[in-house]
Write an enzyme that holds these catalytic residues in place. Structure first.
Site, PDB file in Angstrom:
ATOM      1  N   ASP A  63       0.862  -1.184   0.000  1.00 49.40           N
ATOM      2  CA  ASP A  63       0.000   0.000   0.000  1.00 49.40           C
ATOM      3  C   ASP A  63       0.902   1.240   0.000  1.00 49.40           C
ATOM      4  O   ASP A  63       1.817   1.340   0.815  1.00 49.40           O
ATOM      5  CB  ASP A  63      -0.857  -0.023   1.281  1.00 49.40           C
ATOM      6  CG  ASP A  63      -2.239   0.558   1.076  1.00 49.40           C
ATOM      7  OD1 ASP A  63      -2.347   1.559   0.357  1.00 49.40           O
ATOM      8  OD2 ASP A  63      -3.201   0.020   1.661  1.00 49.40           O
ATOM      9  N   ASP A  84      -2.967   4.650  -2.675  1.00 50.21           N
ATOM     10  CA  ASP A  84      -4.040   5.137  -1.805  1.00 50.21           C
ATOM     11  C   ASP A  84      -4.471   6.555  -2.177  1.00 50.21           C
ATOM     12  O   ASP A  84      -3.614   7.436  -2.386  1.00 50.21           O
ATOM     13  CB  ASP A  84      -3.512   5.129  -0.361  1.00 50.21           C
ATOM     14  CG  ASP A  84      -4.540   5.596   0.648  1.00 50.21           C
ATOM     15  OD1 ASP A  84      -5.456   4.823   0.943  1.00 50.21           O
ATOM     16  OD2 ASP A  84      -4.420   6.744   1.124  1.00 50.21           O
ATOM     17  N   GLU A  89      -6.613   3.489  -6.115  1.00 48.42           N
ATOM     18  CA  GLU A  89      -7.843   3.552  -5.333  1.00 48.42           C
ATOM     19  C   GLU A  89      -8.690   4.674  -5.921  1.00 48.42           C
ATOM     20  O   GLU A  89      -8.336   5.844  -5.838  1.00 48.42           O
ATOM     21  CB  GLU A  89      -7.559   3.847  -3.865  1.00 48.42           C
ATOM     22  CG  GLU A  89      -8.851   3.803  -3.075  1.00 48.42           C
ATOM     23  CD  GLU A  89      -8.777   4.414  -1.682  1.00 48.42           C
ATOM     24  OE1 GLU A  89      -9.538   3.986  -0.834  1.00 48.42           O
ATOM     25  OE2 GLU A  89      -7.970   5.328  -1.469  1.00 48.42           O
ATOM     26  N   HIS A 128     -11.304  -2.615   4.031  1.00 50.33           N
ATOM     27  CA  HIS A 128     -11.170  -2.095   5.403  1.00 50.33           C
ATOM     28  C   HIS A 128     -11.934  -0.785   5.617  1.00 50.33           C
ATOM     29  O   HIS A 128     -11.885  -0.246   6.717  1.00 50.33           O
ATOM     30  CB  HIS A 128      -9.689  -1.882   5.690  1.00 50.33           C
ATOM     31  CG  HIS A 128      -9.095  -0.882   4.741  1.00 50.33           C
ATOM     32  ND1 HIS A 128      -8.893  -1.147   3.398  1.00 50.33           N
ATOM     33  CD2 HIS A 128      -8.707   0.396   4.919  1.00 50.33           C
ATOM     34  CE1 HIS A 128      -8.408  -0.076   2.814  1.00 50.33           C
ATOM     35  NE2 HIS A 128      -8.281   0.877   3.704  1.00 50.33           N
ATOM     36  N   ASP A 129     -12.580  -0.250   4.589  1.00 49.87           N
ATOM     37  CA  ASP A 129     -13.282   1.031   4.713  1.00 49.87           C
ATOM     38  C   ASP A 129     -14.801   0.875   4.728  1.00 49.87           C
ATOM     39  O   ASP A 129     -15.516   1.883   4.730  1.00 49.87           O
ATOM     40  CB  ASP A 129     -12.913   1.953   3.535  1.00 49.87           C
ATOM     41  CG  ASP A 129     -11.485   2.462   3.630  1.00 49.87           C
ATOM     42  OD1 ASP A 129     -10.961   2.570   4.756  1.00 49.87           O
ATOM     43  OD2 ASP A 129     -10.888   2.740   2.575  1.00 49.87           O
TER      44      ASP A 129
HETATM   45  C1  GLC Z   1      -7.976   5.465   1.771  1.00 52.04           C
HETATM   46  C2  GLC Z   1      -7.871   4.295   2.716  1.00 52.04           C
HETATM   47  C3  GLC Z   1      -8.494   4.681   4.013  1.00 52.04           C
HETATM   48  C4  GLC Z   1      -7.743   5.852   4.573  1.00 52.04           C
HETATM   49  C5  GLC Z   1      -7.727   7.017   3.589  1.00 52.04           C
HETATM   50  C6  GLC Z   1      -6.728   8.054   3.990  1.00 52.04           C
HETATM   51  O1  GLC Z   1      -9.285   5.738   1.464  1.00 52.04           O
HETATM   52  O2  GLC Z   1      -8.461   3.175   2.145  1.00 52.04           O
HETATM   53  O3  GLC Z   1      -8.488   3.623   4.939  1.00 52.04           O
HETATM   54  O4  GLC Z   1      -8.340   6.267   5.774  1.00 52.04           O
HETATM   55  O5  GLC Z   1      -7.339   6.581   2.301  1.00 52.04           O
HETATM   56  O6  GLC Z   1      -5.423   7.610   3.770  1.00 52.04           O
END
Ligand code: GLC
Length: 581
Positions: free
Chosen positions: A130, A232, A286, A353-354
C-alpha cells in the site's frame, strides 16, 4: 449529518462516480484483451492489525502473517495486499506514515518483512504494498521541517497558505471533526491543507522533489521484490493549487474538485517511466475518477500510466439502512464491465477495510442465511471479469460487529464524526444507528482462527473486540466442515484459477428484469459458463434457453438443486455455475 456519512464512507460515497457521459451496451463482444499475470490473480487483502498477533500486544504483526502463510496458500489465492505497514503514529491506522522505509514497531521489523516476502514468494504468492502518498503523517520528518519556517527546504513539500493573504477558501475535510481542511499553524502564521485528518497533511506533488521522493520510496520496495502497489487516495495528488472558491454543492462530486487534477496524468506517466516500467510490477489506483473516460485514462495500456483501478460505484450501492435493489447492483456491474470489455482493467470486490462486512451489507447475516449468502457473494466476486480482491475473513462469512456505544469504536472517522454531529447539533441517535451498520470498524475486527479466547487471534487484549460469533465462525471449525464457507471459497477460487474463461471471457447479463436472480454468462472461444445467483430469501424459478441435460453443474453452494428440463428453481441465496458441454 447526511453529509458526514458521505465522509464516513470516504472514497465510497465521496468518490461517487456519475457515469452518465458514456452509456455502453450491456453486453460485450469477444475480447482480445492482453493477458497479464495480474489479471489472472486472486488477491487476498489482509488488515495486518487484525490478522494474527504473535507477541501478545493485541495487535496483529508480520510474524503472525508468516505463521499463517500455509493457511493463505490453502485458500488458493496467489497474491496478498497488506494495508500500510510503515512506521506510523496510527492516527488513521497506518494511513498516516512517519517513515516510508521503516516497518511499524507494532508490526515487527524489516527482517520480518524480508522473511515474509521471501516466504510468500516461495509459495508463489505475490505481494502488493500500500502506497500512501497523497499525504504523510504530520510526524514525518518532512512535515516537522516544513512547519519550522517559511524558508525551510521542506516548506514546499506541503500546501501552505500564508495567513496575511486572509483565510484560505474553505474546503471541507473528509475526516476532521470541525470539517475544515485548512489547519492554522501559529509557528509560521500559515494554514496547511489536509483533505483527511489534521494529522495527515497533503503532500505537494507540484514540487518535483516530492515526486522524486515518492519514486525513490517505491523503488526501494520494488528492489526488495514487491510485486504490486496499491495507490491510496491517488486521485487527490494533483490539485488546483490556486485553491479557488468552490461552487455550492461541490461535496457531491468531490473527486471533480479535489482530485483528477490538471497534472495527474503527467505525474502518472512520470511514475510509470521511473518506477513501474522498470520492474515486473503492477499498480492499482484507489478510485477511478468520476466517469468511464476518467477510469480509462488511468488504466488503458496505451496510456502508460497504471494497470488497474477500483471504482466505488459498486460500493455506493446499499450504503444506507434501507438496503439496495438488485436491479441497481446488476446495472452498475454490467455497465462497468461493458465499458472495460475491450480496453483497460478493473478490480472486483465487495468489501475492504473502509466498509461494512460483505455479508452484512450485500447478503444476509441472519443465522439462517449467513453461510449461503456469503458463499453466493464470493461466487459473484470470483466469476466476474476484473481482478478479484477478497477481504480477510470473508472466506469464513465473518459479519459486522455492530457496536452500540461510541466508546467501543476505534476508527478516527467514527469518533470524529461523533464529535462533529454533537458540535453541529445533529441527530446523534440517527448517527449511532447508521454507524452501527456502516462503520469501518465492522470490517476490522480480529480474524477468527478458532474457538479459544479472542478467537486465537491474540493471547493479550485485542485492539478491537472479536465478533461474538467466533465460536462458530472460525477457521478451525470451518476447516473441518466440508460444507463450510471456507471450503466453498477454496472450491470457487480453484474454479477461477482453472478456467481462463472466468478471467477473460465476455460477460453477458441474462434475465435483466428479474428482481431476485443475477444471471450471466462468461464466454471465451468455445468455453462458456452460466452463473445463477439468487440474491433473495425467496425460491425463484427461471427458464433458461438450453436443456439442462446439455449443461454440467460445476458449483452449487447448497446441498441440493431443483432442475427440470430447462427450469432451474433457486433456493434463497443459492449460487449455481453450469458449464456448457
Ligand atoms: C484510503 C484508505 C483509508 C484511509 C484514507 C486516507 O481511502 O483506504 O483507509 O483512511 O485513504 O489515507
Amino acid at each position: 449529518m447526511k453529509r458526514f456519512f458521505i465522509c464516513l464512507m470516504v472514497i465510497i460515497a465521496l468518490i461517487a462516480c456519475n457515469n452518465e457521459k458514456k452509456e455502453p451496451e450491456t453486453t460485450s463482444e469477444t475480447t482480445d484483451i492482453q493477458k497479464k499475470w495480474w489479471k489472472e490473480a486472486v488477491i487476498y487483502q489482509i488488515y495486518p492489525r487484525s490478522f494474527k498477533d504473535t507477541d501478545g500486544d493485541g495487535v496483529g504483526d508480520l510474524k503472525g502473517i508468516i505463521e499463517k502463510l500455509d493457511y493463505i496458500e490453502s485458500l488458493g489465492v496467489n497474491m496478498v495486499w497488506l494495508n500500510p505497514i510503515y512506521s506510523s503514529p496510527n492516527a488513521d491506522n497506518g494511513y498516516d506514515i512517519s517513515n516510508y522505509r521503516e516497518i511499524m514497531d507494532e508490526f515487527g521489523t524489516m527482517e520480518d518483512f524480508d522473511l515474509m516476502l521471501n516466504e510468500m514468494h516461495k509459495r508463489d504468492i505475490k505481494f502488493v504494498m500500500d502506497v500512501v502518498v497523497n499525504h504523510s503523517s504530520d510526524e514525518h520528518r518532512w512535515f516537522q521541517e516544513s512547519r519550522k519556517s517559511r524558508d525551510n527546504p521542506y516548506r514546499d513539500y506541503y500546501h501552505w497558505w500564508p495567513a496575511e493573504k486572509g483565510e484560505p477558501n474553505y474546503r471541507y475535510s473528509l475526516f476532521d471533526p470541525k470539517g475544515d481542511a485548512w489547519k492554522y499553524d501559529s509557528i509560521t502564521n500559515s494554514y496547511y491543507l489536509h483533505y483527511f485528518s489534521q494529522k495527515q497533511p497533503d503532500l505537494n506533488w507540484e514540487n518535483p522533489k516530492v515526486r522524486q521522493e515518492v519514486y525513490d520510496i517505491m523503488k526501494f520496495w520494488a528492489e526488495k521484490g514487491v510485486d504490486g502497489f496499491r495507490l491510496d487516495a491517488f486521485q487527490f495528488v494533483s490539485k488546483d493549487t490556486s485553491f479557488p472558491p468552490l461552487p455550492e454543492g461541490y461535496e457531491k462530486d468531490v473527486i471533480k474538485y479535489y482530485g483528477m487534477g490538471p497534472n495527474l496524468h503527467k505525474y502518472l506517466k512520470e511514475l510509470n517511466k521511473e518506477v513501474l516500467s522498470q520492474y515486473d510490477v503492477f499498480a492499482v489506483s484507489e478510485g477511478a475518477g468520476s466517469t468511464f473516460e476518467d477510469a480509462h485514462s488511468l488504466v488503458d495500456a496505451d496510456r502508460n500510466e497504471l494497470q488497474m483501478a477500483y471504482h466505488f460505484k459498486g460500493m455506493d450501492v446499499g450504503n444506507s439502512l434501507e438496503g439496495y435493489e438488485l436491479s441497481e447492483f446488476k446495472e452498475v456491474y454490467t455497465k462497468w464491465d461493458s465499458a472495460f470489455a475491450k480496453e483497460g482493467w478493473l478490480s472486483i470486490f465487495l468489501a475492504n477495510h473502509d466498509v461494512p462486512r460483505m455479508v452484512s451489507k450485500f447478503g444476509n447475516d441472519s443465522p439462517e442465511f449467513r453461510a449461503a449468502s456469503s458463499k453466493m457473494l464470493n461466487t459473484f466476486i470470483l466469476t466476474m471479469r476484473g481482478t478479484p480482491y477478497c477481504y480477510y475473513g470473508d472466506e469464513l462469512g465473518m459479519t459486522n460487529i455492530a457496536f452500540d456505544s461510541i466508546s467501543q469504536y476505534q476508527d478516527i472517522v467514527a469518533k470524529n464524526g461523533y464529535e462533529k454531529t454533537i458540535n453541529e447539533g445533529g441527530d446523534i441517535e440517527q448517527y449511532m444507528t447508521e454507524l452501527k451498520f456502516l462503520s469501518r470498524d465492522n470490517g476490522r475486527t480480529p480474524m477468527q482462527w478458532d474457538d479459544s479466547e479472542h478467537a486465537g487471534f491474540t493471547t493479550g487484549t485485542p485492539w478491537l473486540p472479536v465478533n461474538e460469533n467466533y465460536q462458530k465462525v472460525n477457521v478451525e471449525a470451518e476447516n473441518n466442515d466440508p460444507n463450510s464457507c471456507l471450503n466453498y471459497f477454496r472450491d470457487i477460487v480453484k474454479l477461477r484459477m482453472d478456467n481462463p474463461v472466468l478471467v477473460y471471457g465476455d460477460y453477458e447479463l441474462l434475465f435483466t428484469e428479474n428482481k431476485n436472480v443475477y444471471a450471466y454468462t462468461r464466454k471465451l472461444n468455445e468455453k462458456k459458463m452460466l452463473i445463477l445467483l439468487n440474491f433473495s430469501t425467496e425460491n425463484t424459478s427461471i427458464e433458461i434457453s438450453e436443456k439442462l441435460k446439455d449443461l454440467k453443474l460445476v458449483i452449487n453452494n447448497l446441498s441440493d438443486v431443483e432442475l427440470e428440463d430447462s427450469k432451474v428453481t433457486l433456493k434463497p441465496y443459492q449460487a449455481l455455475i453450469f458449464s456448457y458441454k
